[in-house]
Design a protein around this motif. Sequence first.
Motif, PDB file in Angstrom:
ATOM      1  N   LEU A 139       0.739  -1.125   0.100  1.00  0.00           N
ATOM      2  CA  LEU A 139       0.047  -0.174   0.002  1.00  0.00           C
ATOM      3  C   LEU A 139       0.687   1.410   0.302  1.00  0.00           C
ATOM      4  N   ASN A 140       2.393   1.324  -0.201  1.00  0.00           N
ATOM      5  CA  ASN A 140       2.977   2.376  -0.296  1.00  0.00           C
ATOM      6  C   ASN A 140       3.741   2.621  -1.473  1.00  0.00           C
ATOM      7  N   ASP A 141       3.030   2.194  -2.815  1.00  0.00           N
ATOM      8  CA  ASP A 141       3.610   2.264  -3.942  1.00  0.00           C
ATOM      9  C   ASP A 141       3.259   3.664  -4.617  1.00  0.00           C
ATOM     10  N   GLY A 142       2.401   4.540  -3.928  1.00  0.00           N
ATOM     11  CA  GLY A 142       1.995   5.916  -4.414  1.00  0.00           C
ATOM     12  C   GLY A 142       1.154   5.626  -5.534  1.00  0.00           C
ATOM     13  N   ASN A 143       0.415   4.542  -5.841  1.00  0.00           N
ATOM     14  CA  ASN A 143      -0.400   4.325  -6.986  1.00  0.00           C
ATOM     15  C   ASN A 143      -1.682   3.420  -6.548  1.00  0.00           C
ATOM     16  N   ALA A 144      -2.292   4.164  -5.130  1.00  0.00           N
ATOM     17  CA  ALA A 144      -3.395   3.208  -4.578  1.00  0.00           C
ATOM     18  C   ALA A 144      -4.586   3.239  -5.609  1.00  0.00           C
ATOM     19  N   THR A 145      -5.191   2.194  -5.761  1.00  0.00           N
ATOM     20  CA  THR A 145      -6.515   1.982  -6.468  1.00  0.00           C
ATOM     21  C   THR A 145      -7.538   2.268  -5.390  1.00  0.00           C
ATOM     22  N   VAL A 146      -8.885   2.213  -6.065  1.00  0.00           N
ATOM     23  CA  VAL A 146      -9.824   2.609  -5.040  1.00  0.00           C
ATOM     24  C   VAL A 146     -10.155   1.547  -3.716  1.00  0.00           C
ATOM     25  N   GLY A 147      -9.763   0.370  -4.136  1.00  0.00           N
ATOM     26  CA  GLY A 147     -10.081  -0.604  -3.211  1.00  0.00           C
ATOM     27  C   GLY A 147      -8.616  -0.480  -2.082  1.00  0.00           C
ATOM     28  N   GLU A 148      -7.622  -0.165  -2.654  1.00  0.00           N
ATOM     29  CA  GLU A 148      -6.420  -0.049  -1.901  1.00  0.00           C
ATOM     30  C   GLU A 148      -6.534   1.164  -0.842  1.00  0.00           C
ATOM     31  N   GLY A 149      -7.154   1.974  -1.495  1.00  0.00           N
ATOM     32  CA  GLY A 149      -7.563   3.248  -0.491  1.00  0.00           C
ATOM     33  C   GLY A 149      -8.386   3.222   0.341  1.00  0.00           C
ATOM     34  N   GLU A 200      -5.218   9.748  -4.081  1.00  0.00           N
ATOM     35  CA  GLU A 200      -4.960   9.011  -5.275  1.00  0.00           C
ATOM     36  C   GLU A 200      -6.670   8.705  -5.513  1.00  0.00           C
ATOM     37  N   MET A 201      -7.614   8.437  -4.472  1.00  0.00           N
ATOM     38  CA  MET A 201      -8.913   8.390  -4.511  1.00  0.00           C
ATOM     39  C   MET A 201      -9.603   9.524  -5.009  1.00  0.00           C
ATOM     40  N   PHE A 202      -9.400  10.588  -4.570  1.00  0.00           N
ATOM     41  CA  PHE A 202      -9.646  11.889  -5.210  1.00  0.00           C
ATOM     42  C   PHE A 202      -9.323  11.933  -6.748  1.00  0.00           C
ATOM     43  N   LYS A 203      -8.299  11.702  -7.210  1.00  0.00           N
ATOM     44  CA  LYS A 203      -7.742  11.780  -8.350  1.00  0.00           C
ATOM     45  C   LYS A 203      -8.608  10.828  -9.255  1.00  0.00           C
ATOM     46  N   GLU A 204      -9.002   9.561  -8.793  1.00  0.00           N
ATOM     47  CA  GLU A 204      -9.677   8.688  -9.447  1.00  0.00           C
ATOM     48  C   GLU A 204     -10.993   9.069  -9.689  1.00  0.00           C
ATOM     49  N   PHE A 205     -11.494   9.737  -8.736  1.00  0.00           N
ATOM     50  CA  PHE A 205     -13.099  10.478  -9.107  1.00  0.00           C
ATOM     51  C   PHE A 205     -13.086  11.698  -9.678  1.00  0.00           C
ATOM     52  N   GLY A 206     -11.953  12.029 -10.243  1.00  0.00           N
ATOM     53  CA  GLY A 206     -11.811  13.364 -11.452  1.00  0.00           C
ATOM     54  C   GLY A 206     -11.410  14.651 -10.556  1.00  0.00           C
ATOM     55  N   ALA A 207     -11.165  14.582  -9.338  1.00  0.00           N
ATOM     56  CA  ALA A 207     -10.701  16.017  -8.675  1.00  0.00           C
ATOM     57  C   ALA A 207      -9.181  16.159  -8.855  1.00  0.00           C
ATOM     58  N   VAL A 208      -8.481  15.981 -10.093  1.00  0.00           N
ATOM     59  CA  VAL A 208      -7.114  16.028 -10.352  1.00  0.00           C
ATOM     60  C   VAL A 208      -6.699  17.285  -9.649  1.00  0.00           C
ATOM     61  N   GLU A 209      -7.194  18.445  -9.943  1.00  0.00           N
ATOM     62  CA  GLU A 209      -6.537  19.719  -9.761  1.00  0.00           C
ATOM     63  C   GLU A 209      -6.491  19.825  -8.291  1.00  0.00           C
ATOM     64  N   LEU A 210      -7.631  19.501  -7.567  1.00  0.00           N
ATOM     65  CA  LEU A 210      -7.818  19.704  -6.164  1.00  0.00           C
ATOM     66  C   LEU A 210      -7.575  18.391  -4.986  1.00  0.00           C
ATOM     67  N   ASN A 211      -7.041  17.392  -5.620  1.00  0.00           N
ATOM     68  CA  ASN A 211      -7.009  16.011  -4.850  1.00  0.00           C
ATOM     69  C   ASN A 211      -6.116  16.446  -3.553  1.00  0.00           C
ATOM     70  N   ILE A 212      -5.106  16.936  -3.689  1.00  0.00           N
ATOM     71  CA  ILE A 212      -4.230  17.523  -2.847  1.00  0.00           C
ATOM     72  C   ILE A 212      -4.861  18.178  -1.497  1.00  0.00           C
ATOM     73  N   ALA A 213      -5.597  19.207  -2.257  1.00  0.00           N
ATOM     74  CA  ALA A 213      -6.164  20.196  -1.151  1.00  0.00           C
ATOM     75  C   ALA A 213      -7.371  19.491  -0.559  1.00  0.00           C
ATOM     76  N   LEU A 214      -8.119  18.813  -1.310  1.00  0.00           N
ATOM     77  CA  LEU A 214      -9.359  17.817  -0.682  1.00  0.00           C
ATOM     78  C   LEU A 214      -8.888  17.192   0.301  1.00  0.00           C
ATOM     79  N   THR A 215      -7.727  16.541  -0.054  1.00  0.00           N
ATOM     80  CA  THR A 215      -7.135  15.491   1.026  1.00  0.00           C
ATOM     81  C   THR A 215      -6.673  16.098   2.311  1.00  0.00           C
ATOM     82  N   ALA A 216      -6.102  16.974   2.243  1.00  0.00           N
ATOM     83  CA  ALA A 216      -5.394  17.982   3.244  1.00  0.00           C
ATOM     84  C   ALA A 216      -7.004  18.310   4.187  1.00  0.00           C
ATOM     85  N   LEU A 217      -7.877  18.778   3.424  1.00  0.00           N
ATOM     86  CA  LEU A 217      -8.998  19.313   4.121  1.00  0.00           C
ATOM     87  C   LEU A 217      -9.707  18.124   4.851  1.00  0.00           C
TER      88      LEU A 217
END
Length: 380
Positions: free
Chosen positions: A267-277, A313-330
């Motif tokens: 789970l630490n390869d930096g490419n988590a799928t939705v299931g792994e997330g 990675e999960m937010f990126k999968e759902f299309g929030a590419v530009e805000l994925n880091i901000a949403l995660t931190a939030l």
Amino acid sequence: MYSQQELDDAVAAGAITSQSANALRAFVASQRSSSLVDEEHFRLITGFNDIFVAVAGGILFFALGWIGQWLGDQSGLVLEGNGPSPLAGGMIAASAWGLALYFTAKRRMALPSILFLLAFVIGTFWAAGSAYALIADAMLGDRLTGNTGERILALVGALGAATAAVAAFIHWKRFRVPITVAVGAVAVAGIIGMIVAAALAGNVSDAAMMNIMLVTALVLGIAIFAFAMKWDASDPARVTRRSDVAFWLHLAAAPMIVHSVFTLLGLNDGNATVGEGLLVIALYVALGLAALAIDRRALLVSALAYVLIALSEMFKEFGAVELNIALTALVIGSALLLLSAFWHQARTKLVTALPAGMQARLPDLHGVTAAPAISPEPAA
């Protein structure tokens, strides 16, 4: 600012009564609207002079290490012509011990004491490990190649870690700096890890070696965690130095456990799928419940990087590419702040739902009820 241990020292010296000390603790807890047990107090800085002395000490160790290495180069006491010299480590360790005699034993300064302890143990490991390596090189020479060389180097590392563990024990007997026990435990873990590596060198593939070492780290981390719980159990009200010792042990055990588990699960390869997330989040929730039960936040902090990556990675999968880091931190920041605000209430509900036998082994829910024992070591 007075530490819990200094209050106990004042009680032991007769400066104040145990009832007065406990009344002060209860007053501070009421002012903060939180049980002192849940605050995880430990001494790090007693004043800006701690930072001043620590910075000056760090500069001194840098200079002594440089000078020691230069002297080693000039005298030929270096490994393979330009490797580490035992003179550098020895000078750092000797100076750290001398400084501790004043700043730790007499001034009782927190941050410098931690720095000087680390410098003493690391300097000892540096000096002993490089000295053992020089001896091995002189005795074995060309045979330090291939699998045999790897085994010898691992054993040299184990001997260096053993010497560092002895140094930590001697330092503890003299100065009683709480982090010393955790440093010694990590050194012992290093001995075992090096011995395992020496035994497996050349007998298994690199991938198998990595997995075995991760399992070894996991087992050792659990052992250190159990040791930390023994110290915690000896001071359920968390008002003596024993609680500080347990804090550092938990801080040492947490990354060993968390990193090993997440890596073994891939789970630490930096490419988590939705299931792994989702699995990462589930594990983080489980770690959060464990952290609440034992009243230690180290597990949550150690696993934070993994859950941040997984959520991103999960937010990126759902299309929030530009805000994925901000949403995660939030999400994570808000959740952790909310948990911190209601830590005591959440812990009370969790602990009261556990069996009585398990509750008795966990830190108190409501803090000091009687004068604590002064002994800095856990009950047998």
